[in-house]
Scaffold this motif. Structure first.
Motif, PDB file in Angstrom:
ATOM      1  N   ILE A 106      -4.984   0.032  11.731  1.00 50.14           N
ATOM      2  CA  ILE A 106      -5.140   0.274  10.303  1.00 50.14           C
ATOM      3  C   ILE A 106      -3.990   0.538   9.592  1.00 50.14           C
ATOM      4  O   ILE A 106      -3.133   1.486   9.783  1.00 50.14           O
ATOM      5  N   ASP A 107      -3.506  -0.223   8.444  1.00 51.28           N
ATOM      6  CA  ASP A 107      -2.340  -0.007   7.555  1.00 51.28           C
ATOM      7  C   ASP A 107      -2.997   0.236   6.304  1.00 51.28           C
ATOM      8  O   ASP A 107      -3.577  -0.286   5.865  1.00 51.28           O
ATOM      9  N   THR A 108      -2.358   1.544   5.763  1.00 51.98           N
ATOM     10  CA  THR A 108      -2.619   2.290   4.600  1.00 51.98           C
ATOM     11  C   THR A 108      -2.428   1.534   3.436  1.00 51.98           C
ATOM     12  O   THR A 108      -3.101   1.095   2.563  1.00 51.98           O
ATOM     13  N   GLY A 109      -1.034   0.590   3.602  1.00 52.21           N
ATOM     14  CA  GLY A 109      -0.707  -0.359   2.458  1.00 52.21           C
ATOM     15  C   GLY A 109      -1.508  -1.632   2.119  1.00 52.21           C
ATOM     16  O   GLY A 109      -2.121  -1.837   1.093  1.00 52.21           O
ATOM     17  N   HIS A 110      -1.705  -2.015   3.368  1.00 53.87           N
ATOM     18  CA  HIS A 110      -2.686  -3.228   3.275  1.00 53.87           C
ATOM     19  C   HIS A 110      -4.010  -3.202   2.959  1.00 53.87           C
ATOM     20  O   HIS A 110      -4.743  -3.814   2.380  1.00 53.87           O
ATOM     21  N   SER A 111      -4.758  -1.862   3.415  1.00 50.49           N
ATOM     22  CA  SER A 111      -5.842  -1.336   3.092  1.00 50.49           C
ATOM     23  C   SER A 111      -5.948  -1.219   1.695  1.00 50.49           C
ATOM     24  O   SER A 111      -6.948  -1.946   1.017  1.00 50.49           O
ATOM     25  N   TYR A 112      -5.277  -0.774   1.045  1.00 52.10           N
ATOM     26  CA  TYR A 112      -5.263  -0.408  -0.418  1.00 52.10           C
ATOM     27  C   TYR A 112      -5.072  -1.613  -1.201  1.00 52.10           C
ATOM     28  O   TYR A 112      -5.727  -2.317  -2.332  1.00 52.10           O
ATOM     29  N   TYR A 113      -4.221  -2.737  -0.805  1.00 48.36           N
ATOM     30  CA  TYR A 113      -3.810  -3.819  -1.346  1.00 48.36           C
ATOM     31  C   TYR A 113      -5.050  -4.670  -1.438  1.00 48.36           C
ATOM     32  O   TYR A 113      -5.256  -5.616  -2.198  1.00 48.36           O
ATOM     33  N   ALA A 114      -5.867  -4.629  -0.234  1.00 45.56           N
ATOM     34  CA  ALA A 114      -7.400  -5.257  -0.261  1.00 45.56           C
ATOM     35  C   ALA A 114      -8.158  -4.786  -0.743  1.00 45.56           C
ATOM     36  O   ALA A 114      -9.515  -5.246  -0.713  1.00 45.56           O
ATOM     37  N   MET A 120      -9.508  -1.553  -0.694  1.00 47.06           N
ATOM     38  CA  MET A 120     -10.302  -0.761   0.174  1.00 47.06           C
ATOM     39  C   MET A 120      -9.369   0.702  -0.082  1.00 47.06           C
ATOM     40  O   MET A 120      -8.429   0.888  -0.348  1.00 47.06           O
ATOM     41  N   ASP A 121     -10.375   1.758   0.415  1.00 43.64           N
ATOM     42  CA  ASP A 121      -9.784   3.197   0.065  1.00 43.64           C
ATOM     43  C   ASP A 121      -9.103   3.385   1.669  1.00 43.64           C
ATOM     44  O   ASP A 121      -9.779   3.383   2.577  1.00 43.64           O
ATOM     45  N   PRO A 122      -7.883   3.633   1.882  1.00 39.82           N
ATOM     46  CA  PRO A 122      -7.258   3.646   3.304  1.00 39.82           C
ATOM     47  C   PRO A 122      -7.833   5.051   3.921  1.00 39.82           C
ATOM     48  O   PRO A 122      -8.017   4.985   5.039  1.00 39.82           O
ATOM     49  N   VAL A 123      -8.054   6.257   3.137  1.00 36.56           N
ATOM     50  CA  VAL A 123      -8.840   7.160   3.930  1.00 36.56           C
ATOM     51  C   VAL A 123     -10.187   6.726   4.378  1.00 36.56           C
ATOM     52  O   VAL A 123     -10.266   7.015   5.733  1.00 36.56           O
ATOM     53  N   ALA A 155      -4.149  13.633   1.770  1.00 41.73           N
ATOM     54  CA  ALA A 155      -5.715  13.196   2.261  1.00 41.73           C
ATOM     55  C   ALA A 155      -5.849  12.404   3.457  1.00 41.73           C
ATOM     56  O   ALA A 155      -6.627  12.317   4.421  1.00 41.73           O
ATOM     57  N   VAL A 156      -4.719  11.412   3.671  1.00 40.28           N
ATOM     58  CA  VAL A 156      -4.723  10.750   4.847  1.00 40.28           C
ATOM     59  C   VAL A 156      -4.525  11.671   6.125  1.00 40.28           C
ATOM     60  O   VAL A 156      -5.122  11.335   7.139  1.00 40.28           O
ATOM     61  N   LYS A 157      -3.440  12.695   5.860  1.00 44.93           N
ATOM     62  CA  LYS A 157      -3.183  13.553   7.048  1.00 44.93           C
ATOM     63  C   LYS A 157      -4.708  14.318   7.438  1.00 44.93           C
ATOM     64  O   LYS A 157      -5.025  14.277   8.389  1.00 44.93           O
TER      65      LYS A 157
END
Length: 294
Positions: A183-191, A193-196, A250-252
Motif C-alpha cells: 500500500i502506497d500512501t500517496g497513491h491511496s490519497y491520489y485515488a 482514499m484515506d491512506p490511514v 496518524a499513519v504511524k
C-alpha cells in the motif's frame, strides 16, 4: 520517474550514493532495465555504500494476455538478481522476508489520463480483469516457487488497479497465500482514499509499504486538467514528506495498531530534469519521518 527510456534519468550509481547520503539503509532495484541485471556488480555497489535491496519491480501492462511471456521473463530476471543481493535481517513480526517483487499495472492511456478520477476512469471488462488476475497469479507463483520471493500487488495511479473497488476485487481474486499488498500512501490519497484507513483495511495482506506525500494545491489543480500521472509528478504533485497533506503521525499510529513490522520505502516522484534537488528532498523526508517517531 519509472520510464527507463527517459534520457534524463540520473545514473543508478548516483541514486545509490544519494540513498546512502540521506541516511537510508536500503532501497529498491528500480524499474526493470534501470539498474544492471548483473548481481555481482550491483552487490558490490550496495556493499560499498552499506545498503541493501528490499524489492524489485514489475511496472508493466498486466492486462494483455500477449504480454504474459514478457512478464514472466521479467519476473525470472528480476528475482534472479534480487535474491543474490545484500538483504536486511528479518525482524520479529515481519511475515515475509525480503526481497519482495512489487507488481504494478501500467501502460494504458485511457487510465493514465483518468488517474485520480474514479468516476470517469474506465473499468476492465470481466474477461480482461480475469486475464490480469491470471497474469498476476502467474508472476507470483513463479517468484514464489522458483525463488522464494513474496509478490506484493501495488495499486498505482493511472493503472487498472487504482481505486477502492479495484483493490477490493483484487484482494478477493488473488489469494493471500500467493501475494500480499504494497500500500502506497500517496497513491491511496491520489485515488480518493484515506491512506490511514486503507492501511488498516488491508492489514492482513500488508507485507510492504511505500510512503509519499502530496502537495494539495498542485493536486487540486492537476485534477482539473487532462494530464498524465507522471506529468502531474513533474509539476510537483508529490512533495517531500512533511510538506504535504498526508498525516504521518496518524499513519504511524495506524501501523502500530495493526502491528506492522515490515519495511517502508520512501519515494519521491519527480521530473528527472530536476534531479539536482533529489538528495535534499529525500533527506528532508527522512528527517521529517524521524521527527515524528519513525
Amino acid at each position: 520517474m519509472d520510464d527507463v527510456k527517459n534520457p534524463n534519468l540520473p545514473a543508478w550509481e548516483r541514486v545509490f550514493d544519494e540513498a546512502a547520503a540521506a541516511g537510508y539503509g536500503g532501497l529498491e532495484l528500480g524499474p526493470y532495465g534501470y539498474v544492471p541485471l548483473e548481481s555481482a556488480q550491483v552487490a558490490t555497489a550496495l556493499a560499498d555504500r552499506n545498503l541493501f535491496i528490499v524489492a524489485g519491480t514489475i511496472f508493466d501492462d498486466l492486462v494483455s494476455p500477449a504480454n504474459g511471456e514478457n512478464l514472466l521473463r521479467q519476473t525470472d530476471e528480476i528475482c534472479a538478481v534480487i535474491t543474490r543481493l545484500p538483504q536486511p535481517e528479518q525482524v520479529p513480526g515481519q511475515r515475509f522476508r525480503t526481497p519482495y517483487l512489487t507488481v504494478m499495472d501500467w501502460g494504458h492511456d485511457k487510465r493514465d489520463f483518468a488517474a485520480g478520477h474514479s468516476d470517469r476512469a474506465p473499468r476492465l471488462s470481466d474477461p480482461d480483469w480475469a486475464g490480469m488476475v491470471a497474469n498476476i497469479k502467474a508472476i507470483a507463483e513463479l517468484a514464489r516457487s522458483k525463488y522464494g520471493v513474496r509478490s506484493v500487488v501495488h495499486p498505482h495511479a493511472g493503472g487498472y488497479i487504482e481505486f477502492a473497488d479495484e483493490i477490493e476485487r483484487i484482494s478477493s481474486d488473488v489469494p493471500a497465500e500467493l501475494a500480499g499488498f504494497c500500500i502506497d500512501t500517496g497513491h491511496s490519497y491520489y485515488a480518493g482514499m484515506d491512506p490511514v484507513e486503507t492501511l488498516k483495511r488491508y492489514a492482513d495482506r500488508l507485507d510492504y509499504v511505500h510512503f509519499k506525500d502530496i502537495d494539495e494545491r498542485v493536486f487540486r489543480r492537476v485534477l482539473g486538467e487532462r494530464i498524465r500521472f507522471f506529468e502531474a509528478c513533474a509539476q510537483g504533485v508529490m512533495c517531500p514528506i512533511g510538506r504535504g497533506v498526508i498525516d504521518y503521525p496518524a499513519v504511524k499510529q495506524a501501523l502500530e495498531e495493526i502491528g506492522y513490522h515490515g519495511f517502508i520505502t520512501v519515494e519521491q516522484e519527480r521530473d528527472p530534469l530536476s534531479v539536482a534537488g533529489s538528495l535534499a528532498d529525500v533527506k528532508e523526508s527522512r528527517d521529517y519521518l524521524r521527527s515524528v517517531g519513525f
